[in-house]
Design an enzyme around this catalytic site. Structure first.
Site, PDB file in Angstrom:
ATOM      1  N   ARG A   1      -4.091   7.752  -1.073  1.00  0.00           N
ATOM      2  CA  ARG A   1      -3.103   7.039  -1.887  1.00  0.00           C
ATOM      3  C   ARG A   1      -2.688   7.844  -3.113  1.00  0.00           C
ATOM      4  O   ARG A   1      -1.762   7.460  -3.830  1.00  0.00           O
ATOM      5  CB  ARG A   1      -3.678   5.691  -2.310  1.00  0.00           C
TER       6      ARG A   1
ATOM      7  N   LYS B   1     -15.423 -16.182  -6.258  1.00  0.00           N
ATOM      8  CA  LYS B   1     -15.928 -15.250  -5.256  1.00  0.00           C
ATOM      9  C   LYS B   1     -17.396 -15.574  -4.979  1.00  0.00           C
ATOM     10  O   LYS B   1     -18.205 -15.681  -5.898  1.00  0.00           O
ATOM     11  CB  LYS B   1     -15.773 -13.811  -5.751  1.00  0.00           C
TER      12      LYS B   1
ATOM     13  N   GLU C   1      -5.511   4.428  -7.413  1.00  0.00           N
ATOM     14  CA  GLU C   1      -5.972   5.810  -7.217  1.00  0.00           C
ATOM     15  C   GLU C   1      -4.992   6.839  -7.761  1.00  0.00           C
ATOM     16  O   GLU C   1      -5.395   7.875  -8.306  1.00  0.00           O
ATOM     17  CB  GLU C   1      -6.244   6.057  -5.733  1.00  0.00           C
TER      18      GLU C   1
END
Length: 615
Positions: free
Chosen positions: A391, A280, A363
């Site tokens: 969610r 990343k 979540e």
């Protein structure tokens, strides 16, 4: 320059090997320069350049379906599919979206913005292809961070068992936004140590399957290998146990190697998981050192890597206040779903590591765990973006509110959030939270009110409590009038203007505009939007004949509708009523000020509507 001549994937396919290497370098430079001017998701996109180029070399995304998970890593894809010239408008109102958007291009197969759904969506597309007798490839591009979400495993479980030709590309960079946590992250770390296995397996299979005797030998060896592996290494590869052919890991920054792996995956015509290792922030030192910090950024100095200084925000004030509360009460703990930095919990995680829990991008798991902690005597505070709280809706109802458990939901990014667009606007929590029994919903409009309301939510109130606040900082209102259900901020006799949260600043400004026109506007601020007690509503709106309620939320079930219904039931019919909200729509990406103007929620529009209501 090669990139400036790329108008579509067919141009990428025509390049030589040397030109491909140059194209990847140019894409890297282009994304850095572009995002440094506009802001956007940087580290994730720098890590996916070679992978994206390889995909477009092997597949035709105008027909083959490439389903992004989350989608914030799609910038190179957009640049290679005819949208290079639109990058100066990235994430701006009316401009290029920062996420896949089928309305923009045939090359964007599906809307993306939330995590963990790509495999399920891709499986649906693959099943539709088979049922309709069509022929095209289907790919799901998912990051290792998204694998911490339960929906990803539901999709993998079904996809592997289906036998449908489907390629799941696991972009493994060891990061989601914060550093990855959990058993899956550890499993992938072990797999990363075996890159040579992929090359050996590919060459071995191709050599033996090239002749009839070789096919016999391959079949015998395969059965022996499978038997030994199941006996000695029953958990060798989770993905193979689910029914996938596992390929990898391969170096995600070696375009030729990724391209070769994709070709092989395509040839297999069955469920395949291709494990690709990437870095990343690849190639930009500041982003490689701190990928979390460079996940999503505003404009920055490309030469020095200097980001714009962070200003005090509702998120940072929340984090500071929660640390103070945790110091006072050892029962207070914090939960996040891979958003420690974004929700202001970094300091908490350092000061109270035993009371800080990052569950990954999950979540529903966070909300259910919070309910269990509350049932056993802790005071859990789950900090979550409004759009991601959606969610966990069942856990709000079934696991928390049904038992009236004292869980505090710190709902960050409530209301319009701007540049991330439709998938991230926090415009539904005000309505769905208010509809949940036992739920108290507090709406601070200033930093001072957030400090006071969070303290009240954590240490004084019972049952589930949501404290919702916007992205960014204060907007002209700095007082602390959040103690009562409603607060009158300005007297007036011609019309009443009502709002909650930072929208109150626009309403106060509208009242000033009206005063210049000789109109006396009363301003009422709602501090608690659920539950509404009839006695509080009657007291707050006594004598009101004309009412405007302004709010950054969807129209159905909004505060204005509920207030009007209560006043009518209580025998206080209104002569004039107008509800300023976002309607039943998904607001696009763009600067929040421009969005408010477009949806008539700016001060001038509210004042204009008030004059119309007065007549």
């Amino acid at each position: 320059m090669i990139l400036e001549h790329i108008r579509g994937p067919e141009d990428v396919k025509a390049l030589t090997r040397a030109q491909i290497e140059l194209l990847c370098q140019e894409l890297h430079t282009f994304l850095l320069e572009s995002v440094s001017r506009t802001g956007g998701h940087l580290a994730s996109n720098l890590g996916a350049i070679e992978l994206t180029v390889a995909i477009h070399r092997v597949f035709d995304t105008s027909r083959d379906r490439l389903v992004f998970d989350v989608g914030h890593q799609c910038y190179a894809h957009k640049a290679l599919t005819g949208r290079l010239d639109e990058f100066p408008t990235l994430r701006r109102y009316g401009g290029l979206s920062g996420f896949p958007k089928p309305a923009e291009s045939v090359h964007d197969a599906f809307v993306a913005g939330h995590a963990s759904n790509s495999v399920s969506v891709a499986l649906g597309m693959a099943r539709a292809r088979t049922l309709l007798g069509e022929d095209y490839s289907v790919l799901a591009l998912i990051g290792d961070g998204a694998l911490s979400g339960g929906l990803a495993y539901e999709g993998l479980n079904n996809a592997g068992a289906s036998g449908e030709p489907l390629i799941v590309i696991l972009n493994d960079n060891g990061m989601s936004i914060s550093r990855n946590v959990g058993a899956m992250s550890e499993h992938l770390s072990r797999l990363r140590s075996k890159p040579a296995y992929y090359e050996f397996k590919k060459n071995y299979r191709r050599f033996l399957l090239g002749s009839a005797p070789g096919k016999v030998i391959y079949g015998v060896n395969h059965r022996i290998k499978t038997g030994v592996k199941n006996a000695l290494l029953p958990n060798a590869t989770l993905f193979e146990d689910m029914g996938f052919t596992y390929l990898g890991p391969v170096d995600g920054h070696d375009e030729e190697q990724v391209e070769s792996a994709l070709e092989w995956a395509k040839e297999l015509r069955r469920p395949v998981l291709l494990h690709v290792r990437t870095v990343k922030g690849k190639g930009y030192a500041p982003a490689e050192r701190e990928p979390g910090k460079w996940h999503g950024v505003g404009p920055f100095d490309l030469a020095t890597g200097a980001l714009q200084p962070e200003k005090e925000s509702f998120s940072s004030v929340f984090g500071e206040t929660l640390c103070a509360l945790a110091s006072e009460d050892p029962r207070v703990c914090a939960i996040t779903a891979a958003m420690a930095d974004g929700t202001g919990l970094t300091e908490f995680s350092q000061r109270f590591p035993k009371r800080f829990f990052d569950v990954g991008i999950a979540e529903a798991q966070a909300a259910a765990m919070a309910a269990g902690m509350a049932k056993q005597g802790m005071i859990p505070v789950f900090a979550v973006y409004s759009t991601f709280l959606q969610r966990a809706y069942d856990q709000l109802l079934h696991d928390t509110a049904l038992s009236n458990l004292h869980v505090v939901f710190a709902v960050d990014r409530a209301g319009l959030v701007g540049a991330d667009g439709e998938t991230h606007q926090g415009i539904f929590d005000a309505t769905f939270l208010s509809d949940i029994p036992n739920m108290t919903v507090l709406c601070p409009a200033s930093f001072a009110e957030l400090r006071a309301m969070l303290r009240r939510a954590v240490l004084e109130l019972d049952g589930p409590v949501a404290v919702r606040y916007p992205r960014g900082g204060e907007e002209g209102y700095h007082d602390e009038r959040g103690g009562d259900a409603f607060a009158e901020l300005r007297p007036g006799s011609d019309i009443t203007l009502c709002a909650y949260g930072t929208m109150i600043a626009n309403v106060l400004e509208a009242a000033s505009i009206l005063a210049e026109k000789g109109v006396s506007a009363r301003v009422v601020k709602a501090n608690c939007i659920s539950p509404f007690l009839d006695v509080d509503v009657r007291k707050a709106f006594r004598g009101t004949k004309r009412l405007i309620v302004a709010e950054e939320c969807a129209s159905v079930g909004c505060v204005g509708q509920r207030l009007a219904a209560i006043l009518t039931e209580e025998g206080t019919p209104l002569e004039g009523l107008y509800l300023c909200n976002l309607g039943k729509r998904f607001p696009p990406h763009g600067d929040v000020r421009l969005l408010r103007k477009a949806f008539h929620l700016d001060a001038a529009s509210i004042a204009k509507k008030a004059l119309e209501v007065i007549g």
